[in-house]
Structures are given as C-alpha cells and as structure tokens.
Design a protein around this motif. Sequence first.
Motif: not given
Length: 229
Positions: A186-189, A194-196, A221-224
């Motif tokens: 139900e999600l798309e990235n 890019s950047d893993g 720090v990682h943002d998703l």
Amino acid sequence: MHRERRIRSFHPRKGRMSDAQRAALARLWERYGLRVDGRSRIDLGELFGDPELPVLLEIGFGMGDATATMAAADPGTGILAVDVHTPGHGNLLRRIESDGLANVRLAEGDAVVLLRDQLAPASLAGLRIYFPDPWPKARHHKRRLLQPEFLELALSRLRSGATVHCATDWEPYAEQMLEVLSASPELENPYAGSDGGYAPRPEWRPVTKFERQGLDKGHVVHDLVFRRR
C-alpha cells in the motif's frame, strides 16, 4: 484474565514541569487538548474547526518545539500531536499561545488506541514519527513502534496520497523501518532509486533535541518518506 498483548506507542515520561508549562496546561488544555480514552470517535473537522483542513498525526513530539515550528510554517495543514510527556504538552501549549497557532491540537495517551478506536478510516493526510525510542537491545526490538502490525493499522487511517515520514538516528532501526515500509504493497517509496531508499532530509523539518543529541554522538540521521497509494 485476558491481557491484550500489543505494541504500545509510548514509554511513560511524566517528568518535572516548569511553572510556565503547568500554567499553560491549566489555561489551554480544554481548548487544544484531548485525552485518549478509546471510546469516543474524533471528528477532525470539528476538532480543528475546519472540515476541509488536511490533518497529520504526529506520534511523539517531545517538548513540541519542532512541532510548533512546522505548524507555523504550514498553517494550511493541521497537526494532531500525541504524546504522554506532560512537560511537553505544557511547553507545546505555551508555544501555541505565544506563536498564535490555530492548526495544532494535542492528545495525551497511547497513539495505538487513538488510531484504532478514535480516528476514522482514511481520515488522515499524513503520519509523522520522528526519533521514536529505538529500543537498541535485541530482546527489546519487539517494543519498537514501527512494525508490520502497527503499520497496517496506521495505513487504514491514511487517505490515498498521504505521506508517512519517519526519522531516526539509530541505523539498525532505520534499516528495520525501511524494511517494514518497503514491504507494504500500500506504500510507494519516491526515493527507492537513490541513497539506499532513504529520503534527503527535508529543509522544513527542524532539528529536534533528540536528533541533536544523536548528531553529537556521531550518529547518522535517516529520513524515510513513503506515499500511500
């Protein structure tokens, strides 16, 4: 006796309040706050006084300074901020008053109960989870908030096109977040190539106290950022 076994969205943190925070709670809670009781359905249009206002749920806002800054920068979006940190409630209420913010409401209690029992399906325009407790020890990983069961519940309350935005400075948790979010059909990235799969840090997201502490320790720090189909 049956006991419900599930992920909780919080670790109780009452803390010590300043006089200003205590006064703000006493003066402003009835206008801007609500207790999570698991019984009454929340009409977000009524809560914010605008049935057309898109509303995001922010889980865990700490002292609320970042929340207030984001709300001031985007007055056309409502933020329902839920936490159990009493001094944080007082501080965010103080900021709401001092900054003249009309687009923030506070909830005290468990975000899982709020999502499951009090928010209508497809009622939210987004979900923000910034620097949740990473529960770093392996035996505590089951306590982490962002897991498939929680995500399934949260997605049922997000409308099509809603954004799920998470951030953490604990790399193993970032990897788990990415795995859980990427596994949902139900999600798309938008940043999958890019950047893993991690998103660039948005300029509009203020640096939080917990983020600053992590950066001081040399954490990355990682943002998703994912979008509900």
